[in-house]
Design an enzyme around this catalytic site. Structure first.
Site, PDB file in Angstrom:
ATOM      1  N   ASN A  32       0.892  -1.174   0.091  1.00  0.00           N
ATOM      2  CA  ASN A  32       0.077   0.128   0.034  1.00  0.00           C
ATOM      3  C   ASN A  32       0.840   1.147  -0.016  1.00  0.00           C
ATOM      4  OD1 ASN A  32      -1.895   2.036   0.390  1.00  0.00           O
ATOM      5  ND2 ASN A  32      -2.376   1.267   2.572  1.00  0.00           N
TER       6      ASN A  32
ATOM      7  N   LYS B 288       0.006   4.309  -0.247  1.00  0.00           N
ATOM      8  CA  LYS B 288      -0.548   5.303   0.343  1.00  0.00           C
ATOM      9  C   LYS B 288      -0.326   6.613  -0.676  1.00  0.00           C
ATOM     10  CE  LYS B 288      -0.081   3.492   4.948  1.00  0.00           C
ATOM     11  NZ  LYS B 288      -0.284   3.710   6.263  1.00  0.00           N
TER      12      LYS B 288
ATOM     13  N   HIS C 276      -9.781   1.022   4.183  1.00  0.00           N
ATOM     14  CA  HIS C 276      -8.675   1.196   5.125  1.00  0.00           C
ATOM     15  C   HIS C 276      -9.034   2.046   6.265  1.00  0.00           C
ATOM     16  CE1 HIS C 276      -4.599   2.612   6.143  1.00  0.00           C
ATOM     17  NE2 HIS C 276      -4.222   1.184   5.683  1.00  0.00           N
TER      18      HIS C 276
ATOM     19  N   GLU D 277      -7.322   4.594   7.454  1.00  0.00           N
ATOM     20  CA  GLU D 277      -7.182   5.961   7.200  1.00  0.00           C
ATOM     21  C   GLU D 277      -8.205   6.665   6.489  1.00  0.00           C
ATOM     22  OE1 GLU D 277      -3.216   5.474   5.247  1.00  0.00           O
ATOM     23  OE2 GLU D 277      -2.472   4.796   7.480  1.00  0.00           O
TER      24      GLU D 277
ATOM     25  N   GLU E 180      -6.334  -5.284  10.190  1.00  0.00           N
ATOM     26  CA  GLU E 180      -5.283  -4.304  10.640  1.00  0.00           C
ATOM     27  C   GLU E 180      -5.412  -3.433  11.859  1.00  0.00           C
ATOM     28  OE1 GLU E 180      -2.897  -3.007   6.591  1.00  0.00           O
ATOM     29  OE2 GLU E 180      -4.612  -1.593   6.973  1.00  0.00           O
TER      30      GLU E 180
ATOM     31  N   GLY F 225       1.534   1.878  10.730  1.00  0.00           N
ATOM     32  CA  GLY F 225       2.614   3.348  10.944  1.00  0.00           C
ATOM     33  C   GLY F 225       3.280   3.472  12.272  1.00  0.00           C
TER      34      GLY F 225
ATOM     35  N   SER G 288       2.760  -2.311  10.741  1.00  0.00           N
ATOM     36  CA  SER G 288       4.221  -2.284  10.896  1.00  0.00           C
ATOM     37  C   SER G 288       4.867  -3.558  10.562  1.00  0.00           C
ATOM     38  CB  SER G 288       4.409  -1.881  12.426  1.00  0.00           C
ATOM     39  OG  SER G 288       3.863  -0.466  12.343  1.00  0.00           O
TER      40      SER G 288
END
Ligand code: PEP
Length: 260
Positions: A10, A12, A96, A98, A169, A175, A215
């Site tokens: 990904n 991003k 996702h 985010e 996730e 992250g 991560s």
């Protein structure tokens, strides 16, 4: 039944067109050696056409990080499944965290996107996961199971397990460098698989791939991949350089049983 492992990058909101070309040119010959592993790259819309074109004669799956569930119309700023297919997309990340957090995507919207992707023939990678506060309050399963249930309600009845991928996730692991332990990955992913069996039958649950994301790095991927129900990883930071992404792909390849 052995499920084919998947290693998914990904990117991003990273990489110019030139950077995407350089990455893809370096990835393709190396990914060709990763027999038995699905290698996927989820790129910004601006790079999709070029990455998909470069990857079209390879097994690498080019996809995007989002799309809208309507096919066309007055939806300023959005991109639809037919538009993506038109320029070579084969998959899409859906839900996702985010997007859920920063762009207010609800469980309903995520479920409609997952269903539209399946209907259109795009492979959705549907993300679910809890916040640190939810986990600390003992709410991990309530959150994740609710997200999975809502997606399954919306899918066409005849959806096969090969037509969709889930990714567990945990938001606190994305992250942050604070990856979930292998036991925590197995616990959550094993429970998601059991829930999918209850909702869609054992054939579906046996076939559907469930990834871990949060991560994942070259030094922790092997332990995560060794878990029975973990079929691969969705990777942000460590996927941005071909070198480290290929270390992850190689770790996934190590889990593929040899023919002899
Ligand atoms: C992600 O983007 O889905 C992700 C898991 O990111 P990272 O690997 O950087 O935690």
């Amino acid at each position: 039944m052995a499920r084919k492992p998947m290693m998914a990058a990904n990117w991003k909101m990273n990489k110019t067109l030139r950077e995407a070309q350089e990455y893809t040119a370096a990835l393709l010959p190396r990914a060709a050696d990763a027999e038995g592993v699905d290698v996927a790259v989820f790129v910004p819309f601006t790079c999709l056409h070029e990455v998909a074109r470069m990857a079209e004669d390879s097994a690498v799956i080019a996809g995007v990080q989002n799309f809208y569930f309507e096919d066309s119309g007055a939806f300023t700023g959005e991109v639809s499944a037919p538009m993506l297919l038109d320029v070579g997309a084969r998959g899409a990340i859906v839900g996702h965290s985010e997007r859920r957090e920063l762009f207010c995507e609800t469980d309903d919207v995520v479920a409609r996107k997952a269903a539209r992707a399946v209907e259109a023939g795009l492979l959705p990678i549907v993300c679910v996961g809890e916040t640190k506060e939810e986990r600390d309050a003992g709410g991990m399963w309530e959150k994740c199971s609710g997200q999975v249930r809502r997606v399954m309600e919306e899918l066409p009845d005849d959806t096969g397990g090969e037509s969709i991928v889930f990714a567990y996730e945990p938001i606190w692991a994305i992250g942050t460098g604070d990856t979930a332990t292998p036991d925590d990955c197995q616990d959550a992913i094993g429970r998601i698989r059991e829930l999918l069996e209850e909702l869609q039958g054992d054939g579906f649950a046996e076939e559907v791939r469930i990834l871990y994301g949060g991560s994942v790095k070259p030094d922790n991927v092997a332990d995560t991949m060794a878990q029975e129900d973990v079929d691969g990883a969705l990777v942000g930071g460590a996927s941005l350089e071909v070198e480290s992404f290929m270390e992850l792909v190689e770790a996934a390849r190590q889990t593929v049983p040899s023919d002899e």
